[in-house]
Design a protein around this motif. Structure first.
Motif, PDB file in Angstrom:
ATOM      1  N   LYS A  82       0.839  -1.199   0.000  1.00 45.30           N
ATOM      2  CA  LYS A  82       0.000   0.000   0.000  1.00 45.30           C
ATOM      3  C   LYS A  82       0.870   1.242   0.000  1.00 45.30           C
ATOM      4  CE  LYS A  82      -2.356   1.208   3.711  1.00 45.30           C
ATOM      5  NZ  LYS A  82      -3.418   1.244   4.744  1.00 45.30           N
TER       6      LYS A  82
ATOM      7  N   CYS B 231       0.632   5.638   0.081  1.00 39.23           N
ATOM      8  CA  CYS B 231      -0.258   6.742   0.410  1.00 39.23           C
ATOM      9  C   CYS B 231       0.399   8.076   0.051  1.00 39.23           C
ATOM     10  CB  CYS B 231      -0.617   6.745   1.891  1.00 39.23           C
ATOM     11  SG  CYS B 231      -1.458   5.236   2.452  1.00 39.23           S
TER      12      CYS B 231
ATOM     13  N   LEU C  67      -0.260  10.997   1.501  1.00 41.72           N
ATOM     14  CA  LEU C  67       0.049  11.691   2.754  1.00 41.72           C
ATOM     15  C   LEU C  67      -0.619  10.949   3.893  1.00 41.72           C
ATOM     16  CD1 LEU C  67       1.328  14.147   4.186  1.00 41.72           C
ATOM     17  CD2 LEU C  67      -0.829  15.365   3.823  1.00 41.72           C
ATOM     18  N   ALA C  68       0.227  10.432   4.816  1.00 39.67           N
ATOM     19  CA  ALA C  68      -0.300   9.644   5.936  1.00 39.67           C
ATOM     20  C   ALA C  68      -1.212   8.554   5.388  1.00 39.67           C
ATOM     21  CB  ALA C  68      -1.015  10.538   6.931  1.00 39.67           C
ATOM     22  N   ASN C  69      -2.482   8.537   5.788  1.00 40.25           N
ATOM     23  CA  ASN C  69      -3.427   7.541   5.266  1.00 40.25           C
ATOM     24  C   ASN C  69      -4.376   8.153   4.242  1.00 40.25           C
ATOM     25  OD1 ASN C  69      -2.538   5.275   6.705  1.00 40.25           O
ATOM     26  ND2 ASN C  69      -3.611   5.960   8.555  1.00 40.25           N
ATOM     27  N   PHE C  70      -3.950   9.230   3.610  1.00 39.79           N
ATOM     28  CA  PHE C  70      -4.794   9.902   2.616  1.00 39.79           C
ATOM     29  C   PHE C  70      -4.319   9.543   1.200  1.00 39.79           C
ATOM     30  CE2 PHE C  70      -5.474  13.545  -0.240  1.00 39.79           C
ATOM     31  CZ  PHE C  70      -6.868  13.618  -0.191  1.00 39.79           C
ATOM     32  N   GLY C  71      -5.273   9.289   0.319  1.00 41.05           N
ATOM     33  CA  GLY C  71      -4.952   8.977  -1.071  1.00 41.05           C
ATOM     34  C   GLY C  71      -4.167   7.688  -1.216  1.00 41.05           C
ATOM     35  N   CYS C  72      -4.575   6.653  -0.494  1.00 39.84           N
ATOM     36  CA  CYS C  72      -3.846   5.376  -0.497  1.00 39.84           C
ATOM     37  C   CYS C  72      -4.356   4.457  -1.617  1.00 39.84           C
ATOM     38  CB  CYS C  72      -4.005   4.677   0.848  1.00 39.84           C
ATOM     39  SG  CYS C  72      -3.343   5.600   2.244  1.00 39.84           S
ATOM     40  N   LYS C  73      -3.457   3.641  -2.111  1.00 40.78           N
ATOM     41  CA  LYS C  73      -3.803   2.646  -3.111  1.00 40.78           C
ATOM     42  C   LYS C  73      -3.112   1.338  -2.758  1.00 40.78           C
ATOM     43  CE  LYS C  73      -3.766   1.638  -8.075  1.00 40.78           C
ATOM     44  NZ  LYS C  73      -3.386   2.114  -9.431  1.00 40.78           N
TER      45      LYS C  73
END
Length: 203
Positions: free
Chosen positions: A182, A184, A186-192
């Motif tokens: 995984k 991301c 930024l931090a847990n934002f916009g993760c794939k």
């Protein structure tokens, strides 16, 4: 001839003394010897050194008991952590493929961390990578600098060849033959996330 008598010792209140008198060399010269028969005083004199020794032993035992049972020097703890990480890395080493089997990577130690390098790629995957700014897909590290965290996840950097950028990422080993990578923004934002499966060795 010596005959025992009792005498009083003015320095010891209420303590009877045994007295023995007897002649010694010389005319009518007598010598008096007094011995305390205060049993309690004698016992106290005998017990004082013993009590002191027991107190020292008790203090030593308490200090030992208060020491952490599992305490280890910092160096030993670091060695233990390195062994645990090495054992985890051994479980991840090998060849892995993405869901469409268009890219295969090899996970292996690189220095003190874990890296995943592309070893095979389809023509389409190579073209997409080239269009995104990655000229040579094979040989590129998609995962690098990964180290195992206390929660069991692996933390490092993920490279996305289609846009030629890297992000903070994690690798989670679901089971022996499945991992989930995984990345991301930024931090847990916009993760794939992307699932990778182990490629079995050819027999």
């Amino acid at each position: 001839m010596v005959s025992p008598q009792r005498c009083a010792n003015p320095r010891v209140s209420g303590a009877p003394l045994l007295v023995s008198t007897g002649s010694v060399a010389g005319p009518t010269i007598g010598r008096v010897r007094c011995r305390s028969v205060d049993a309690g005083q004698d016992e106290q004199d005998m017990l004082t050194p013993f009590v002191a020794r027991m107190a020292m032993l008790t203090v030593s035992a308490m200090a030992l008991a208060m020491s952490p049972v599992g305490a280890q020097p910092a160096a030993a703890q670091r060695v233990g952590a390195q062994k645990v990480a090495a054992q985890g890395a051994a479980g991840l080493q090998g060849i892995w493929r993405n869901g469409s089997d268009s890219v295969r990577i090899k996970l292996a130690p690189c220095g003190s961390s874990l890296c995943g390098t592309v070893v095979e790629a389809s023509a389409k995957a190579k073209a997409d990578a080239a269009a995104g700014g990655t000229a040579r897909l094979v040989g590129t590290q998609l995962f690098h600098g990964f180290r195992r965290g206390e929660d069991g996840l692996w933390y490092g950097r993920v490279y996305v060849p289609d846009i030629a950028q890297e992000f903070d990422g994690t690798i989670d080993q679901v089971d022996r033959d499945t991992i989930v990578g995984k990345g991301c923004l930024l931090a847990n934002f916009g993760c794939k996330s992307q699932t990778w499966r182990r490629v079995s060795a050819k027999r």
